[in-house]
Enzyme design. Structure first.
Site, PDB file in Angstrom:
ATOM      1  N   CYS A  79      33.103  29.539  38.165  1.00  0.00           N
ATOM      2  CA  CYS A  79      33.850  30.653  38.755  1.00  0.00           C
ATOM      3  C   CYS A  79      33.190  32.003  38.496  1.00  0.00           C
ATOM      4  CB  CYS A  79      35.280  30.673  38.217  1.00  0.00           C
ATOM      5  SG  CYS A  79      35.405  30.972  36.438  1.00  0.00           S
ATOM      6  N   GLU A 126      38.947  23.704  42.022  1.00  0.00           N
ATOM      7  CA  GLU A 126      39.646  24.799  41.329  1.00  0.00           C
ATOM      8  C   GLU A 126      38.690  25.946  41.101  1.00  0.00           C
ATOM      9  OE1 GLU A 126      40.479  27.012  37.520  1.00  0.00           O
ATOM     10  OE2 GLU A 126      38.854  25.605  37.986  1.00  0.00           O
ATOM     11  N   ARG A 169      48.210  33.064  34.579  1.00  0.00           N
ATOM     12  CA  ARG A 169      46.882  32.506  34.848  1.00  0.00           C
ATOM     13  C   ARG A 169      46.847  32.027  36.300  1.00  0.00           C
ATOM     14  NH1 ARG A 169      43.068  31.057  31.260  1.00  0.00           N
ATOM     15  NH2 ARG A 169      41.355  29.762  31.962  1.00  0.00           N
ATOM     16  N   ARG A 171      45.098  30.788  39.550  1.00  0.00           N
ATOM     17  CA  ARG A 171      43.892  30.094  39.975  1.00  0.00           C
ATOM     18  C   ARG A 171      44.108  29.533  41.377  1.00  0.00           C
ATOM     19  NH1 ARG A 171      42.188  32.622  36.441  1.00  0.00           N
ATOM     20  NH2 ARG A 171      40.914  31.983  34.645  1.00  0.00           N
TER      21      ARG A 171
END
Length: 357
Positions: A79, A126, A169, A171
């Site tokens: 990421c 992800e 969080r 994502r």
């Protein structure tokens, strides 16, 4: 002794410490291939999962034909090229980011070549929320086009782990099912826990003797947090001055100070540096970092009082990096449960739809 046949087989790419794997093992899947290049993450992964296959390293060096057949591909592809922090850092260094980053950004296309060769029934990818807006949305359009060209119906959604753990969080999760697989899957099918949301008191060491001491995180009869996790006076002064400076300039930079009833900011891989995003108040006025054990709980890899706590076999520095880069395990479980009826063709078990806030 008869070994139960797995419901399906999956592979775990850019595996980290196995956050996505936790979800798909929970619905009866068997991991038949793992790729993770970081040697410290490999140590943690190996300690927490029993495998009859080795952990492979650099995926760019592995021929797709050498990867076993599988029903589901999992990939938390890197990421950093797309994260806000990653883009900012690369810009400051005059380096490329996104797909122009030759060392990390193009690793998505290793996912593409494996999908093209094996054509698994489904996949789950992800990444950070910023993937959606990176390069004015062009990066995500490239990803969508590539997956569409491979013959998959794709859905995506930003999910906040806050529903499961006391941490904001966000994502992005991208799910695809091969078009010849009968499915009406949607990430709206992911079931959100009802009731009171967790707070930090659910993951913090109680420090009252009700928990067994775990060196080097906690010590003594009351299992109190070891003193090394308390910030030094100089570091605490620096963080306060830094926050005041940016507040005066109208910026939002600063530390995150929390009590047991609070909710943490996003745990990041840089947490080992100063712990500034998640600091815990203490009676002496100087806060402390979370311990790695608390980070394991914050990410949902284990729960306080668990008979099978997550094995932390690396240094604090490496543990912080690993948890900061990981997928929150309860989110992976919830997504896997929503996908399960379509993966295993037990459509009668299709979960009821509930919109993710």
């Amino acid at each position: 002794m008869t070994v139960a046949r797995p419901a399906f087989k999956f592979i775990d790419l850019f595996a980290g410490i196995g956050g996505l794997r936790v979800g798909f093992e929970s619905i009866g899947g068997q991991c038949v291939f793992t790729s993770e290049w970081n040697k410290f993450s490999q140590q943690t992964y190996r300690a927490n999962f029993e495998d009859d296959h080795e952990i492979n390293g650099d995926i760019t060096k592995i021929d797709e034909a050498d990867i076993p057949g599988h029903d589901v591909l999992l990939a938390g592809f890197p990421c950093q090229p797309f994260s806000i922090a990653g883009v900012s850092k690369k810009n400051s260094l005059g380096r490329a980011h996104g797909f122009a980053d030759e060392t990390q950004g193009t690793l998505f296309f290793d996912v593409v070549r494996i999908l093209r060769h094996h054509q698994p029934k489904a996949f789950l990818l992800e990444n950070v929320k910023n993937l959606l807006s990176h390069d004015k949305g062009n990066t995500f359009r490239v990803i969508q086009h590539a997956l569409d060209e491979l013959g998959y119906d794709v859905d995506h959604k930003v999910i906040d782990a806050r529903h499961w753990v006391p941490q904001h969080r966000e994502r992005i999760f991208i799910v695809g099912f091969r078009r010849d697989v009968p499915t009406r899957f949607s990430l709206d099918d992911v079931i959100i826990p009802e009731g009171t949301r967790p707070t930090l008191k659910d993951i913090l060491h109680p420090e009252d003797g009700t928990e067994t001491a775990e060196e080097p995180f906690t010590t003594g009869k009351r299992a109190q947090v070891a003193s090394k996790y308390t910030l030094t006076p100089n570091l605490w002064k620096y963080l306060q001055n830094y926050a005041a400076k940016h507040k005066a300039a109208g910026n939002g930079f600063g530390f995150g100070l929390n009590g047991p009833d609070g909710i943490a900011r996003t745990l990041s891989a840089r947490y080992f540096k100063d712990g500034s995003e998640i600091l815990i108040r203490q009676g002496n006025g100087i806060p402390r970092r979370l311990t790695p054990r608390e980070c394991a709980r914050l990410m949902g890899f284990d729960r306080r009082g668990s008979n099978q706590p997550w094995k932390i076999v690396v240094s604090d520095t490496q543990a912080y990096r690993q948890f900061g880069n990981a997928v929150a395990a309860p989110v992976a479980i919830a997504i896997a449960e929503a996908m399960a009826p379509w993966i295993t063709n037990t459509v009668a078990l299709q979960p009821r739809r509930r919109k993710i806030a």
